[in-house]
Design a protein around this motif. Structure first.
Motif, short mmCIF file in Angstrom:
data_model
loop_
_atom_site.label_atom_id
_atom_site.label_comp_id
_atom_site.label_asym_id
_atom_site.label_seq_id
_atom_site.Cartn_x
_atom_site.Cartn_y
_atom_site.Cartn_z
N GLY A 86 0.82 -1.20 0.00
CA GLY A 86 0.00 0.00 0.00
C GLY A 86 0.85 1.25 0.00
O GLY A 86 2.08 1.19 0.02
N LYS A 87 0.18 2.40 0.00
CA LYS A 87 0.88 3.68 -0.11
C LYS A 87 1.85 3.90 1.04
O LYS A 87 3.02 4.26 0.84
N ARG A 90 4.80 1.45 0.86
CA ARG A 90 5.76 1.83 -0.20
C ARG A 90 6.65 2.98 0.24
O ARG A 90 7.84 3.00 -0.04
N ALA A 91 6.04 3.94 0.95
CA ALA A 91 6.84 5.07 1.44
C ALA A 91 7.88 4.60 2.44
O ALA A 91 9.05 5.03 2.40
N ASP A 119 -2.07 1.03 5.96
CA ASP A 119 -2.59 0.60 4.65
C ASP A 119 -3.83 -0.27 4.81
O ASP A 119 -4.78 -0.20 4.00
#
Length: 311
Positions: A86-87, A90-91, A119
């Motif tokens: 998820g976002k 990934r970060a 996420d």
């Protein structure tokens, strides 16, 4: 979806290749075997080479090659996880990869948990926003529980059970105002009860049923038109028969008038005025008979046209 984003074979930070209850001998070669069993691709490749080598190769593996191979496997694990993460995850992966081997190892050892939880919450919230009543109910309960287990359970199974419930409610709602064919198809789907049958009715079956209902309505309308035209043709035929009878009667009257005029003319051969009146009377009778005959012909044609329309 961030479920199991880090694969089935865990990677380990350098220096963590302890025995861990594997009943291996507490020797350098035992540690290499343990690394082979638990490591990633790079670790297994390096460990296999050390195991067939000398004691110096085993020592070199444990001293330098194992940490380097573990770091390589760790980085590969994070890179592979980017595909389905998820976002927030990934970060976090991006920051860990930019921070060096120690940051990557720390992220894998637990640093990912907060990002994965975030996420999971985002994913459940997204499903909630687009779901029906049951989906919203179950997703709200998962969010209220707030645990990774509750969120994962909703995303893996709970949302689908709730979606099936919402679809059954939707079919039941359609039944309230359903036309005959739609009602039949809907009841068939509910009797079947399977999610597949319910889904097929909502996406396909109801539209087939509506088309059949419309086709049936059009046929019934055509039948009514034909029946109406048939009654009209019958009425026009009756009118034509009546007018024909009137024409026959008028012709009979004209014939009688003509015979009467002839008799009067013969009786009054010397009386010009009486003879003229008799002739005029006969002419009027003949005109009336001709008009009646014309009306009868027109009525007959109208009846024939009406009959053709109703055929």
């Amino acid at each position: 979806m961030p479920l199991g984003v880090f694969g089935s074979r865990p990677a380990y930070a350098a220096g963590s290749a302890a025995d861990g209850g594997t009943q291996l001998p507490d020797t350098d070669r035992g540690k290499v075997v343990h690394a082979y069993r638990t490591g990633g691709r790079a670790v297994r490749t390096a460990a296999a080479a050390a195991l067939v080598g000398s004691a110096e190769d085993v020592a070199a593996f444990l001293g330098t090659r194992l940490p380097a191979a573990t770091a390589e496997d760790n980085r590969f694990t994070l890179t592979e996880a980017l595909v389905n993460a998820g976002k927030a995850t990934r970060a976090g992966i991006g920051q860990a990869l930019s921070g060096g081997d120690a940051a990557v190892a720390a992220y894998l050892q637990g640093g990912f948990q907060s990002a994965v939880h975030e996420d999971l919450e985002v994913a459940v919230t997204t499903v909630n926003a687009h779901g029906g009543r049951a989906v919203k109910r179950e997703s709200s309960e998962a969010l209220a529980a707030g645990t990774d287990f509750a969120l994962r359970d909703f995303l893996s199974t709970g949302q689908y059970d709730a979606h099936d419930e919402d679809q059954r409610v939707q079919v039941t709602s359609i039944l309230v105002t359903a036309s005959p064919q739609v009602r039949e198809y809907a009841e068939r789907a509910l009797d079947d009860g399977s999610p597949r049958a319910i889904q097929w009715f909502l996406t396909t079956g109801q539209y087939i049923a509506r088309a059949r209902d419309e086709e049936s309505a059009e046929i019934q309308q055509l039948v009514k038109i034909v029946e109406s035209e048939g009654r009209r043709a019958e009425r026009k035929t009756d009118e034509a028969v009546e007018l024909s009878e009137q024409a026959v009667q008028a012709a009979d009257k004209a014939k009688a008038a003509a015979l009467e005029a002839k008799a009067e003319a013969q009786a009054a051969e010397q009386d010009v005025q009486r003879s003229a009146r008799a002739a005029n009377k006969a002419a009027r009778a003949a005109q009336g008979a001709a008009a009646a005959a014309s009306t009868a012909v027109s009525a007959s044609r109208t009846a024939q046209a009406a009959a053709r329309r109703s055929a």
